[in-house]
Design an enzyme around this catalytic site. Structure first.
Site, PDB file in Angstrom:
ATOM      1  N   ILE A  45      44.781  35.750  49.803  1.00  0.00           N
ATOM      2  CA  ILE A  45      46.144  36.024  49.463  1.00  0.00           C
ATOM      3  C   ILE A  45      46.038  37.609  49.185  1.00  0.00           C
ATOM      4  CG2 ILE A  45      45.761  35.417  47.086  1.00  0.00           C
ATOM      5  CD1 ILE A  45      48.725  35.098  46.523  1.00  0.00           C
ATOM      6  N   SER A  46      46.769  38.494  49.877  1.00  0.00           N
ATOM      7  CA  SER A  46      46.593  39.786  49.958  1.00  0.00           C
ATOM      8  C   SER A  46      46.664  40.373  48.485  1.00  0.00           C
ATOM      9  CB  SER A  46      47.693  40.583  50.731  1.00  0.00           C
ATOM     10  OG  SER A  46      47.444  40.044  51.955  1.00  0.00           O
ATOM     11  N   GLN A  47      46.164  41.386  48.058  1.00  0.00           N
ATOM     12  CA  GLN A  47      46.104  42.239  46.764  1.00  0.00           C
ATOM     13  C   GLN A  47      47.593  42.554  46.608  1.00  0.00           C
ATOM     14  OE1 GLN A  47      43.424  45.593  47.086  1.00  0.00           O
ATOM     15  NE2 GLN A  47      44.289  46.349  45.255  1.00  0.00           N
TER      16      GLN A  47
END
Ligand code: SAH
Length: 213
Positions: free
Chosen positions: A63-65
């Site tokens: 899950i992207s930052q």
């Protein structure tokens, strides 16, 4: 599924962190303030959901930052009702941010396991993308083109031509380009044949892979 006052408090702090890192778009910040990111993550990482970091999800993906999601969302420069294509549905978090901002979202994922999981999960939180597609994002989504914005959420070794071709005039493609680390690049279509290119610093993503799996 629970969203407690503690989670809400942690989200407020995350929003402050994002502001201090330079995110200014109010709609983006509101969306991040509202969306229960912890519910998009595996239970083993839930305690870290509101730290500004990327985390593992299923199928070796991440899950992207939050900062990355926020920057990509604001770089799209889209408005309510615009048609947006996302490449790399993953956990569905970036998709939820765009939906919360009022976009009509189409999203493509190449990992079948993740695709199926996220397709079931998003409506449970009330998030309804126009279409979630199991497919290869390198090809874009010709049948729904043109788009006001296209956001690629995996590292592209090169800029796929179909994505450029599927932008409206005035539309923007937000894409991290590079191998080991990536430069966040925005292509704005200024006419049928012309694009303006801008760069927005270094980021790190999992790779954009060919074909579906
Ligand atoms: N937007 C996601 C980020 C997930 S990481 C989120 O908010 O959680 C990037 C995702 O891109 C992974 O799920 C990966 O499987 C997917 N991906 C990689 N190559 C792809 C391709 N060619 N087409 C579609 N999805 C791809």
């Amino acid at each position: 599924m629970q969203d407690t006052f503690t989670h809400k408090g942690m989200r407020k702090k995350l929003v402050e962190t994002l502001k201090s890192k330079g995110v200014t778009n109010e709609e983006v910040l509101n969306a991040i303030n509202k969306i229960p990111r912890h519910l998009f993550m595996d239970s083993s990482f839930i305690d870290h959901a509101y730290v500004d970091k990327a985390f593992p999800i299923a199928a070796d993906q991440t899950i992207s930052q939050p900062y990355t999601v926020a920057r990509q969302s604001e770089l799209l420069e889209v408005k309510k009702g615009d048609k947006v294509l996302e490449i790399g549905t993953g956990s569905g978090y970036q998709c939820a941010v765009l939906l919360e901002m009022g976009m009509n979202v189409y999203s493509i994922e190449r990992q079948n396991e993740l695709f199926k999981k996220t397709k079931l999960f998003l409506p449970k939180l009330g998030y309804r993308p126009k279409k979630l597609i199991f497919g290869d994002g390198y090809k874009g989504l010709k049948e729904e083109a043109p788009f006001d914005g296209i956001v690629v959420t995996a590292a592209a070794p090169f800029v796929p031509k179909p994505l450029m071709a599927q932008l409206k005039v005035g539309g923007r493609l937000v894409i991290p380009v590079g191998d080991k680390s990536q430069i966040m690049t925005v292509f704005t279509r200024t006419s049928a044949k012309e694009f303006k290119k801008e760069e927005f610093g270094e980021f790190r993503f999992v790779p954009l892979l060919e074909d579906k799996n």
